[in-house]
Design a protein around this motif. Structure first.
Motif, PDB file in Angstrom:
ATOM      1  N   HIS A   1      -2.516  -4.610   2.683  1.00 48.44           N
ATOM      2  CA  HIS A   1      -4.144  -4.115   2.431  1.00 48.44           C
ATOM      3  C   HIS A   1      -4.961  -4.834   3.350  1.00 48.44           C
ATOM      4  O   HIS A   1      -6.020  -4.604   3.407  1.00 48.44           O
ATOM      5  CB  HIS A   1      -4.501  -4.050   1.117  1.00 48.44           C
ATOM      6  CG  HIS A   1      -4.035  -5.149   0.165  1.00 48.44           C
ATOM      7  ND1 HIS A   1      -2.785  -5.036  -0.218  1.00 48.44           N
ATOM      8  CD2 HIS A   1      -4.938  -6.082  -0.223  1.00 48.44           C
ATOM      9  CE1 HIS A   1      -2.687  -5.977  -1.035  1.00 48.44           C
ATOM     10  NE2 HIS A   1      -3.715  -7.084  -1.072  1.00 48.44           N
TER      11      HIS A   1
ATOM     12  N   GLU B   1       0.986  -1.177   0.000  1.00 47.45           N
ATOM     13  CA  GLU B   1       0.088  -0.028   0.097  1.00 47.45           C
ATOM     14  C   GLU B   1       0.952   1.188  -0.069  1.00 47.45           C
ATOM     15  O   GLU B   1       2.094   1.230   0.644  1.00 47.45           O
ATOM     16  CB  GLU B   1      -0.925  -0.021   1.325  1.00 47.45           C
ATOM     17  CG  GLU B   1      -2.144  -0.807   1.187  1.00 47.45           C
ATOM     18  CD  GLU B   1      -2.968  -0.383   2.465  1.00 47.45           C
ATOM     19  OE1 GLU B   1      -2.770   0.079   3.306  1.00 47.45           O
ATOM     20  OE2 GLU B   1      -4.421  -0.774   2.329  1.00 47.45           O
TER      21      GLU B   1
ATOM     22  N   GLY C   1      -4.178  -3.017   6.402  1.00 42.51           N
ATOM     23  CA  GLY C   1      -5.533  -2.758   6.097  1.00 42.51           C
ATOM     24  C   GLY C   1      -5.920  -1.634   7.089  1.00 42.51           C
ATOM     25  O   GLY C   1      -5.363  -0.756   7.494  1.00 42.51           O
TER      26      GLY C   1
ATOM     27  N   ARG D   1     -11.004   2.906   2.326  1.00 35.26           N
ATOM     28  CA  ARG D   1     -11.832   1.695   2.972  1.00 35.26           C
ATOM     29  C   ARG D   1     -13.015   1.725   2.836  1.00 35.26           C
ATOM     30  O   ARG D   1     -13.758   0.903   3.392  1.00 35.26           O
ATOM     31  CB  ARG D   1     -11.250   2.006   4.400  1.00 35.26           C
ATOM     32  CG  ARG D   1      -9.742   2.160   4.694  1.00 35.26           C
ATOM     33  CD  ARG D   1      -9.085   0.871   4.730  1.00 35.26           C
ATOM     34  NE  ARG D   1      -7.609   1.262   5.183  1.00 35.26           N
ATOM     35  CZ  ARG D   1      -6.736   0.686   4.359  1.00 35.26           C
ATOM     36  NH1 ARG D   1      -6.748  -0.057   3.563  1.00 35.26           N
ATOM     37  NH2 ARG D   1      -5.398   1.070   4.857  1.00 35.26           N
TER      38      ARG D   1
END
Ligand code: NCD
Length: 304
Positions: free
Chosen positions: A105, A48, A127, A231
């Motif tokens: 993630h 990410e 994440g 998200r």
């Protein structure tokens, strides 16, 4: 092995020792670094985006005389795109490096990696789960700026649901006495119930305060966060909740003189740039503390 996967794994005495170690590392860095990790290799594996976390880890490793191999955008540019599992990637990379810094993630990715790795894994965010090393540098910032990590009122603003740095910070603050948390967030991004339960079970007083001025007035520390666009299930959901709370010059008039304003960064409109000149704006100093704190964590990974 000294993995760093969850902020829940640090008890009070270990946190205090880390603060002390980071303080020493601040001096080591100012004196031009050390050779302690000469010959060691750190792999930074980032699935990410990142600016601060990856570069401050790389800087920390180099300040200690170590070397770095690094892949940013590993989601596209590593063999993940060919269908390789995270576990296989970690098995391979743990043969190339002595420590792995992983951002991924998926929630739980750090734990999965640690399970198969033959070298320590330091999670740099999984994440919407946790970001333990950020929370450690946040704790160090509070210690440096306020002079204590107990008997504090900390106001958490913004995306408390998806903000992984918030979750880890709550876990860490829960190890200390006299912590009161004021949560200022839209209902759609309020603190997850398991994080809330963890804190209250450890004696943390948690209050909800939707009024920004009141939330700022009693704070020692304000922790503003970005609404985590990536998200949300849909862009409409994000649009509804973005920038619900903005800290501008007017908001700063409610903040006590001794208090500090923190933010893990990047910001996306929730702190007006005009606030940067206020001495209570601590977020750029906070970002710089990433280096000594990660130096301390790297030493810990090598048993030092
Ligand atoms: C945070 C992250 O990646 O979770 N950034 C950071 O590491 N300093 C916060 C964010 O992305 O909003």
């Amino acid at each position: 092995m000294k993995h760093v996967i969850s902020a829940q794994h640090f008890d009070r005495s270990e946190l205090l020792a880390l603060l002390q170690k980071a303080q020493t590392m601040l001096q080591v860095k100012e004196m031009g670094g050390a050779d302690t990790l000469r010959g060691k290799i750190m792999a930074a594996l980032f699935f990410e985006p990142s600016t601060r976390t990856r570069l401050s880890f790389e800087s920390a490793m180099m300040r200690l005389g170590g070397n770095v191999i690094s892949t940013e955008n590993a989601r596209e540019f590593s063999s993940a795109i060919k269908g390789e599992t995270l576990e296989d990637t970690i098995r391979v990379v743990s043969g190339y490096a002595d420590v792995i810094v992983l951002r991924h993630h998926e929630i739980g990715a750090g734990a999965r990696a640690a399970h198969v790795s033959s070298v320590p894994v330091l999670s740099a965010g999984d994440g919407a789960g946790e970001h333990p090393t950020q929370a450690l540098l946040d704790l160090f910032t509070i210690h440096q700026e306020i002079g204590r990590v107990e008997d504090l009122t900390v106001t958490l603003i913004g995306d408390l649901l998806y903000g992984r740095t918030v979750h880890s910070l709550v876990y860490i603050l829960s190890q200390f006495k006299g912590i009161r948390l004021i949560c200022t967030a839209p209902a759609a991004t309020s603190l997850p119930s398991d994080v809330l339960a963890y804190a209250t079970a450890r004696g943390v007083v948690v209050e909800q305060e939707p009024d920004l001025a009141r939330a700022l007035q009693s704070a020692d520390v304000v922790y503003q966060t970005r609404v985590q666009k990536e998200r949300f299930a849909s862009s409409e959901e994000y649009e509804k909740n973005k920038a619900a709370y903005v800290i501008d010059q007017t908001a700063m008039t409610y903040l006590p003189p001794h208090a500090i304003l923190m933010h893990p960064l990047p910001r996306a409109g929730e702190i007006a740039p005009v606030v940067d000149a206020d001495p209570r704006a601590a977020y750029f100093r906070q970002s710089h503390y990433g280096v000594p704190v990660r130096m301390a964590l790297l030493l810990r990974a090598f048993g030092q």
